[in-house]
Design an enzyme around this catalytic site. Structure first.
Site, PDB file in Angstrom:
ATOM      1  N   GLY A 165       6.158  -3.271  -3.114  1.00 12.82           N
ATOM      2  CA  GLY A 165       5.342  -2.446  -2.235  1.00 12.82           C
ATOM      3  C   GLY A 165       3.871  -2.679  -2.514  1.00 12.82           C
ATOM      4  O   GLY A 165       3.495  -3.083  -3.622  1.00 12.82           O
ATOM      5  N   GLN A 211      -5.109  -1.215  -2.441  1.00 13.80           N
ATOM      6  CA  GLN A 211      -4.947  -2.070  -3.625  1.00 13.80           C
ATOM      7  C   GLN A 211      -5.574  -3.451  -3.439  1.00 13.80           C
ATOM      8  O   GLN A 211      -5.799  -4.163  -4.407  1.00 13.80           O
ATOM      9  CB  GLN A 211      -3.457  -2.236  -3.978  1.00 13.80           C
ATOM     10  CG  GLN A 211      -2.805  -0.950  -4.452  1.00 13.80           C
ATOM     11  CD  GLN A 211      -1.337  -1.169  -4.750  1.00 13.80           C
ATOM     12  OE1 GLN A 211      -0.506  -1.062  -3.862  1.00 13.80           O
ATOM     13  NE2 GLN A 211      -1.011  -1.505  -5.976  1.00 13.80           N
ATOM     14  N   CYS A 216       3.600  -0.719 -10.873  1.00 16.91           N
ATOM     15  CA  CYS A 216       2.594  -0.810  -9.816  1.00 16.91           C
ATOM     16  C   CYS A 216       1.803  -2.095 -10.014  1.00 16.91           C
ATOM     17  O   CYS A 216       1.433  -2.409 -11.147  1.00 16.91           O
ATOM     18  CB  CYS A 216       1.659   0.398  -9.900  1.00 16.91           C
ATOM     19  SG  CYS A 216       0.366   0.405  -8.652  1.00 16.91           S
ATOM     20  N   LEU A 217       1.553  -2.816  -8.928  1.00 18.59           N
ATOM     21  CA  LEU A 217       0.804  -4.065  -9.059  1.00 18.59           C
ATOM     22  C   LEU A 217      -0.619  -3.810  -9.559  1.00 18.59           C
ATOM     23  O   LEU A 217      -1.253  -4.727 -10.076  1.00 18.59           O
ATOM     24  CB  LEU A 217       0.791  -4.825  -7.724  1.00 18.59           C
ATOM     25  CG  LEU A 217       2.168  -5.335  -7.266  1.00 18.59           C
ATOM     26  CD1 LEU A 217       2.078  -5.975  -5.889  1.00 18.59           C
ATOM     27  CD2 LEU A 217       2.732  -6.332  -8.284  1.00 18.59           C
ATOM     28  N   HIS A 262       5.537   6.242  -3.357  1.00 21.13           N
ATOM     29  CA  HIS A 262       4.586   5.641  -4.297  1.00 21.13           C
ATOM     30  C   HIS A 262       3.426   5.005  -3.523  1.00 21.13           C
ATOM     31  O   HIS A 262       2.255   5.229  -3.846  1.00 21.13           O
ATOM     32  CB  HIS A 262       5.320   4.591  -5.151  1.00 21.13           C
ATOM     33  CG  HIS A 262       4.442   3.764  -6.035  1.00 21.13           C
ATOM     34  ND1 HIS A 262       4.576   3.726  -7.406  1.00 21.13           N
ATOM     35  CD2 HIS A 262       3.406   2.929  -5.748  1.00 21.13           C
ATOM     36  CE1 HIS A 262       3.653   2.913  -7.905  1.00 21.13           C
ATOM     37  NE2 HIS A 262       2.940   2.409  -6.920  1.00 21.13           N
ATOM     38  N   GLU A 263       3.762   4.230  -2.491  1.00 17.36           N
ATOM     39  CA  GLU A 263       2.701   3.557  -1.719  1.00 17.36           C
ATOM     40  C   GLU A 263       1.864   4.565  -0.947  1.00 17.36           C
ATOM     41  O   GLU A 263       0.643   4.411  -0.829  1.00 17.36           O
ATOM     42  CB  GLU A 263       3.302   2.515  -0.761  1.00 17.36           C
ATOM     43  CG  GLU A 263       4.096   1.394  -1.432  1.00 17.36           C
ATOM     44  CD  GLU A 263       3.395   0.762  -2.615  1.00 17.36           C
ATOM     45  OE1 GLU A 263       2.159   0.670  -2.611  1.00 17.36           O
ATOM     46  OE2 GLU A 263       4.091   0.369  -3.568  1.00 17.36           O
ATOM     47  N   HIS A 314      -0.951   6.069  -2.852  1.00 12.23           N
ATOM     48  CA  HIS A 314      -2.166   5.241  -2.933  1.00 12.23           C
ATOM     49  C   HIS A 314      -3.154   5.604  -1.818  1.00 12.23           C
ATOM     50  O   HIS A 314      -4.366   5.504  -1.999  1.00 12.23           O
ATOM     51  CB  HIS A 314      -1.815   3.750  -2.798  1.00 12.23           C
ATOM     52  CG  HIS A 314      -1.315   3.112  -4.061  1.00 12.23           C
ATOM     53  ND1 HIS A 314      -2.082   2.985  -5.193  1.00 12.23           N
ATOM     54  CD2 HIS A 314      -0.129   2.522  -4.348  1.00 12.23           C
ATOM     55  CE1 HIS A 314      -1.381   2.354  -6.135  1.00 12.23           C
ATOM     56  NE2 HIS A 314      -0.188   2.074  -5.653  1.00 12.23           N
TER      57      HIS A 314
HETATM   58 ZN    ZN Z   1       1.292   1.113  -6.741  1.00  9.06          ZN
END
Ligand code: ZN
Length: 172
Positions: free
Chosen positions: A46, A51, A94-95, A136-137, A140
């Site tokens: 995701g 991000q 998370c990236l 989660h996304e 953000h």
């Molecule tokens: Zn994330």
């Protein structure tokens, strides 16, 4: 398509509140395409636009695993319309927080509305990992990271590790 660079925490840009997308033009589609390519390359399941530095309400998700065929979701302006009382906990990563993982408790299933690449309103019911990943996304988009769901102590341990890793990388 192009690979975009992913912002790593701690970084104030990740705290921004993302703005709705009103125009579904080539630029919006290109952002979605580039985000998918960036997510697959990372690899991750995701990615939210913030991000990659775009404070827009756009997330991409694909929880398919090899050898399953890709199953990307491109969700513009997602909104949770209902969430189950029953909760699940998945170990999240998370990236923007590379190599850091922690269990987060979230509603086990959700119903969301969103707009697709053409701007058409749609509805999606999600449960399990897909529901977790979408939540989660979507966090953000409000400037919230998964570590913000943890205790202050655990959050600061993880963020300190990231600062240390960044310093080590810079001096290498
Ligand atoms: Zn994330």
């Amino acid at each position: 398509m192009a690979l975009l660079s992913i912002i790593v925490a701690p970084d104030h840009r990740l705290k921004a509140i993302s703005q709705p997308i009103a125009v579904f033009d080539r630029e919006a589609r290109k952002l979605a395409d580039d985000m998918l390519e960036t997510m697959y390359d990372a690899p991750g399941i995701g990615l939210a636009a913030i991000q990659v530095g775009a404070a827009r309400r756009l997330i991409v998700v694909d929880i398919a695993r090899d050898p399953e065929p890709p199953s990307p979701y491109v969700l513009f302006n997602p909104r949770i319309v209902s969430a189950a009382a029953e909760t699940v906990h998945f170990e999240e990563g998370c990236l923007s927080l590379p190599d850091q993982f922690a269990e987060v408790v979230r509603p086990g299933s959700i119903v969301i509305t969103y707009q697709d690449l053409e701007g058409t309103p749609r509805r999606l019911e999600a449960s399990g990992l897909l529901a977790t990943c979408i939540q989660h996304e979507m966090d953000h988009l409000e400037g919230v990271l998964f570590v913000d769901h943890l205790s202050a102590v655990r959050r600061s341990i993880i963020l300190r590790k990231l600062v240390k890793a960044r310093r080590a990388e810079a001096s290498a």
